[in-house]
Scaffold this motif. Structure first.
Motif, PDB file in Angstrom:
ATOM      1  N   ARG A 194       0.877  -1.150   0.044  1.00 49.40           N
ATOM      2  CA  ARG A 194       0.034  -0.203  -0.075  1.00 49.40           C
ATOM      3  C   ARG A 194       0.780   1.200   0.159  1.00 49.40           C
ATOM      4  N   ARG A 195       2.026   0.761   0.956  1.00 55.74           N
ATOM      5  CA  ARG A 195       2.833   2.148   0.719  1.00 55.74           C
ATOM      6  C   ARG A 195       3.510   2.925  -0.756  1.00 55.74           C
ATOM      7  N   LEU A 196       3.451   1.369  -0.846  1.00 51.13           N
ATOM      8  CA  LEU A 196       4.263   1.470  -2.543  1.00 51.13           C
ATOM      9  C   LEU A 196       3.299   2.112  -2.996  1.00 51.13           C
ATOM     10  N   THR A 197       2.540   1.618  -3.345  1.00 50.90           N
ATOM     11  CA  THR A 197       1.790   2.317  -4.186  1.00 50.90           C
ATOM     12  C   THR A 197       0.849   4.299  -4.441  1.00 50.90           C
ATOM     13  N   GLU A 198       1.205   3.984  -3.104  1.00 47.96           N
ATOM     14  CA  GLU A 198       0.488   5.529  -2.602  1.00 47.96           C
ATOM     15  C   GLU A 198       1.661   6.179  -2.943  1.00 47.96           C
ATOM     16  N   ASN A 199       2.746   6.402  -2.924  1.00 45.02           N
ATOM     17  CA  ASN A 199       4.140   6.703  -3.176  1.00 45.02           C
ATOM     18  C   ASN A 199       3.815   6.952  -4.453  1.00 45.02           C
ATOM     19  N   THR A 206      -7.409 -10.165  -2.441  1.00 41.25           N
ATOM     20  CA  THR A 206      -6.817 -11.029  -2.613  1.00 41.25           C
ATOM     21  C   THR A 206      -4.926 -11.470  -2.287  1.00 41.25           C
ATOM     22  N   VAL A 207      -5.002 -11.951  -2.546  1.00 40.81           N
ATOM     23  CA  VAL A 207      -2.830 -12.105  -1.826  1.00 40.81           C
ATOM     24  C   VAL A 207      -2.794 -12.245  -3.616  1.00 40.81           C
ATOM     25  N   SER A 208      -3.467 -12.772  -4.990  1.00 47.13           N
ATOM     26  CA  SER A 208      -3.073 -12.712  -5.986  1.00 47.13           C
ATOM     27  C   SER A 208      -3.378 -11.181  -6.467  1.00 47.13           C
ATOM     28  N   GLU A 209      -3.616 -10.615  -5.860  1.00 41.79           N
ATOM     29  CA  GLU A 209      -4.548  -9.316  -7.045  1.00 41.79           C
ATOM     30  C   GLU A 209      -2.943  -8.608  -5.891  1.00 41.79           C
ATOM     31  N   LYS A 210      -3.246  -8.425  -4.857  1.00 46.44           N
ATOM     32  CA  LYS A 210      -2.149  -7.605  -4.186  1.00 46.44           C
ATOM     33  C   LYS A 210       0.088  -7.806  -4.791  1.00 46.44           C
ATOM     34  N   PHE A 211      -0.185  -9.166  -4.948  1.00 45.50           N
ATOM     35  CA  PHE A 211       0.599  -9.121  -5.397  1.00 45.50           C
ATOM     36  C   PHE A 211       0.885  -8.690  -7.100  1.00 45.50           C
ATOM     37  N   GLN A 212       0.259  -9.281  -7.564  1.00 44.32           N
ATOM     38  CA  GLN A 212      -0.227  -8.211  -8.910  1.00 44.32           C
ATOM     39  C   GLN A 212       0.255  -7.128  -8.982  1.00 44.32           C
ATOM     40  N   LEU A 213       0.125  -6.569  -7.760  1.00 44.37           N
ATOM     41  CA  LEU A 213      -0.769  -4.684  -8.047  1.00 44.37           C
ATOM     42  C   LEU A 213       1.160  -4.359  -7.673  1.00 44.37           C
ATOM     43  N   VAL A 214       1.323  -5.092  -6.613  1.00 49.82           N
ATOM     44  CA  VAL A 214       3.030  -4.636  -6.316  1.00 49.82           C
ATOM     45  C   VAL A 214       4.237  -4.976  -7.275  1.00 49.82           C
ATOM     46  N   LYS A 268       5.862 -22.655 -16.749  1.00 46.88           N
ATOM     47  CA  LYS A 268       5.912 -21.680 -16.287  1.00 46.88           C
ATOM     48  C   LYS A 268       5.775 -22.764 -14.293  1.00 46.88           C
ATOM     49  N   VAL A 269       6.779 -21.837 -13.781  1.00 44.61           N
ATOM     50  CA  VAL A 269       7.717 -22.767 -13.237  1.00 44.61           C
ATOM     51  C   VAL A 269       6.294 -22.608 -11.682  1.00 44.61           C
ATOM     52  N   LEU A 270       6.018 -21.452 -11.646  1.00 41.79           N
ATOM     53  CA  LEU A 270       5.175 -20.906 -10.439  1.00 41.79           C
ATOM     54  C   LEU A 270       3.790 -20.002 -11.388  1.00 41.79           C
ATOM     55  N   SER A 271       2.779 -20.781 -11.031  1.00 42.03           N
ATOM     56  CA  SER A 271       1.977 -19.987 -11.879  1.00 42.03           C
ATOM     57  C   SER A 271       0.902 -18.261 -10.835  1.00 42.03           C
ATOM     58  N   VAL A 272       1.821 -18.572  -9.913  1.00 45.17           N
ATOM     59  CA  VAL A 272       1.780 -17.321  -9.435  1.00 45.17           C
ATOM     60  C   VAL A 272       1.924 -16.195 -10.086  1.00 45.17           C
ATOM     61  N   LEU A 273       3.210 -16.174 -10.720  1.00 40.23           N
ATOM     62  CA  LEU A 273       3.719 -15.130 -11.106  1.00 40.23           C
ATOM     63  C   LEU A 273       3.321 -14.908 -12.943  1.00 40.23           C
ATOM     64  N   PRO A 274       3.326 -13.383 -12.604  1.00 37.74           N
ATOM     65  CA  PRO A 274       2.794 -12.914 -14.512  1.00 37.74           C
ATOM     66  C   PRO A 274       3.697 -14.071 -15.501  1.00 37.74           C
ATOM     67  N   GLY A 275       3.463 -13.279 -16.512  1.00 41.00           N
ATOM     68  CA  GLY A 275       3.998 -13.876 -17.748  1.00 41.00           C
ATOM     69  C   GLY A 275       3.669 -15.312 -17.942  1.00 41.00           C
ATOM     70  N   SER A 276       5.056 -15.379 -19.364  1.00 40.93           N
ATOM     71  CA  SER A 276       5.052 -16.627 -19.601  1.00 40.93           C
ATOM     72  C   SER A 276       6.195 -17.819 -19.187  1.00 40.93           C
TER      73      SER A 276
END
Length: 600
Positions: free
Chosen positions: A221-226, A316-324, A545-553
């Motif tokens: 949250r602090r990162l997005t606000e900055n 959700t956790v995935s949305e927060k991760f994607q936002l970061v 794609k080893v980790l499905s949580v990470l974005p991209g291919s």
């Protein structure tokens, strides 16, 4: 017992009262709480204490009693026996109670003394009494030095006055004048100190205090606000740059024509600097009116209002991760652009490319000589006219004709050709690799046997970090990595058939030869950790794609063979697409050659 019998005088030993009274008076002085000692009974009227409680004893003669009294005392069943027993008990009880009371007061006094000592020690530690005492000593020393200097000055003045003594008739008048002058000087010093002493104290040197700023922990949250704050803060600057670009591009013909005419007239008459100052004052005036509530909006380029998304609280956790990740990507690109600009400017002035810096060097010398021989009015007129023509006319033509700009726009060409630090590293590494290839080819060709070609000889002597390539993987000497993967691709091998963590993931380097796919483990040891796969034995190859949580291919390649139940995955590969294309093309080449050989 009769009275005629000769009764010997009985002597008893009693305690001296004076020592006990002195002790009680001392307790009155050290006692903090409780009643006054006067409230207690006088010990002269109290019964005696035991012989063991006091060593200062005096004999006291008991008066003779009558025969009847003596008989009553001797007869335990007499009527005076009970009275005597109760008196003795009262005597013992009161003395014991008083001693216990004295003992309690002593304990209370000692405890309070201990607590007061602890509080005094804490107060000394908290208030830094030693440092204050040292500072006070330094101030006293300074005051003594000042007093000594003042005395020396006064002594010197008195000596001068004594040297210039007036006649005897004027001695008394001169003494009065001296006293008045000394009083006036002391008052003057006091007035000066009261007026300017505070300002003099401000110039006293003090040791600099090193303050360490506390860093905030990482927060999404602090990162997005900055990032939003940075975007809002840079919006006026970006709008100003957009307006300047619109003026140069003649987005609004009437506005650009008016601006060009006003600017050229101001430069011609020498009013360029007053024009810019007037524009700054006008901008501040408009900002004042806007701050007062006026709705003033003027811009050459119409502003595009971006939809503002309200911040979501329940992510959700995935949305927060994607936002970061999105914010980190924007910050990465922004920092990359800023670093490119700064590195290009640094390389321009550090003669990294001498042919580019030489042009700047010649231009600076020409400007210096022109400023020395021509008047400033003429130099300013030339610079202003060139800047106006360049901004309003030349840039407009160059933006409309890219090929013309690539040939004749000198500042644009210089800026595009300036390298950044990563580009310089890539060029240096490429030059070193080419130099090593040329030296190796020159040194290996004469020593090669007559029946071998250059490619076989280079493959024979190709080596990895641990030794020769064909010895590491137990292959023939003509097997060597392809040119595209001469140094290999760093990756990690994920073998899903193994259950042990040490065998499940291995870090290493992946090579591709004409017939094999070779993985060299980074761990030292036997060659059992290395992996060699024939390209012909591969049944399936695809991006993974080893980790499905990470974005991209993803950054992995999955390879299936008949010997493995689950496909082998080469993950964490930076150049994944390049490696995949190389392996696939070599696999198609090998399989097509094998198919054509089988048909023949």
């Amino acid at each position: 017992m009769g009275a005629g019998r000769g009764e010997p005088e009985r002597h008893v030993r009693v305690k001296q009262r004076t020592s006990v009274l002195n002790m009680l008076r001392r307790l009155d002085k050290i006692r903090f709480r409780g009643h006054k000692r006067d409230d207690f009974l006088d010990l002269a009227e109290s019964p005696n204490a035991s012989d063991t409680e006091c060593s200062d004893e005096i004999p006291l003669k008991v008066p003779r009693t009558s025969p009847r009294d003596s008989e009553e005392l001797r007869d335990p069943a007499g009527p005076g026996t009970l009275i005597m027993a109760t008196g003795v008990q009262d005597f013992n009880r009161t003395e014991f109670d008083r001693l216990n009371e004295i003992k309690g007061h002593l304990e209370i006094a000692l405890l309070e003394k201990h607590f007061l000592q602890e509080e005094l020690r804490k107060l000394r530690e908290e208030t830094n009494a030693e440092m204050l005492r040292q500072e006070l000593d330094r101030e006293r020393q300074r005051r003594m030095e000042l007093e000594q200097k003042v005395q020396e000055v006064l002594k010197a003045r008195t000596e001068e006055q004594m040297a210039q003594q007036p006649p005897k008739g004027q001695a008394q008048a001169s003494n009065g004048a001296e006293r008045r002058s000394q009083g006036l000087s002391s008052r003057l010093q006091k007035w000066f100190y009261e007026r300017f002493g505070e300002y003099v104290e401000d110039f006293r040197f003090q040791p600099e205090e090193n303050t360490v700023e506390t860093e905030e922990p990482l927060s999404a949250r602090r990162l997005t606000e900055n990032m939003r704050r940075l975007k809002r803060g840079a919006k006026p600057v970006t709008n100003f740059v957009k307006n300047l670009s619109a003026l140069s591009d003649w987005y609004s013909v009437y506005t650009s024509a008016i601006a060009f005419t006003v600017y050229m007239n101001a430069v011609w008459h020498g009013w360029a600097i007053p024009l810019f100052l007037f524009l700054a004052i006008l901008r501040l005036s408009l900002n004042y009116l806007i701050a007062r509530g006026w709705r003033i909006q003027w811009s050459i380029v119409p502003e595009v209002s971006e939809p503002v998304e309200p911040p979501k609280e329940d992510l959700t956790v995935s949305e927060k991760f994607q936002l970061v990740l999105d914010v980190a990507q924007k910050a990465q690109n922004l920092f990359g652009k800023m670093a490119d600009i700064l590195e290009k400017i640094k390389n321009l002035f550090m003669w990294v490319q001498p042919e580019i810096t030489q042009k700047l060097y010649v231009a600076l010398w020409a400007a210096f000589l022109a400023s020395c021989f021509f008047p400033y009015r003429l130099v300013g007129l030339a610079v202003g006219l060139y800047a106006g023509i360049k901004f309003f006319l030349i840039d407009f033509i160059f933006k409309r004709c890219p090929r013309l700009r690539a040939k004749y726009d000198t500042p644009y060409i210089i800026w595009r050709s300036l390298p950044t630090d990563p580009q310089l590293k890539e060029r240096s590494s490429a030059a070193v690799s080419r130099r090593l290839q040329t030296t190796s080819s020159r040194s290996y060709v004469p020593s090669a046997p007559a029946g071998l070609g250059k490619e076989e000889d280079a493959g024979r002597f190709h080596s990895t970090k641990k030794g020769n390539f064909h010895e590491i993987f137990n292959l023939t000497e003509n097997e060597r990595p392809l040119a595209v993967c001469e140094n290999g691709w760093r990756c990690c091998l994920i073998n899903r058939d193994r259950k042990m963590p040490t065998d499940y993931i291995r870090n290493g380097v992946l090579y591709v030869t004409e017939n094999y796919l070779c993985f060299e483990s980074s761990k030292s040891g036997s060659s059992k950790r290395n992996k060699v796969i024939k390209l012909v034995d591969i049944t399936d190859i695809q991006k993974y794609k080893v980790l499905s949580v990470l974005p991209g291919s993803g950054m992995g390649i999955a390879v299936s063979t008949p010997s493995t139940q689950k496909p082998l995955v080469f993950g964490a590969m930076v150049h994944r697409d390049e490696a995949f294309e190389t392996i696939l093309s070599q696999y198609i080449k090998i399989t097509s050659a094998a198919a054509s050989g089988g048909d023949s």
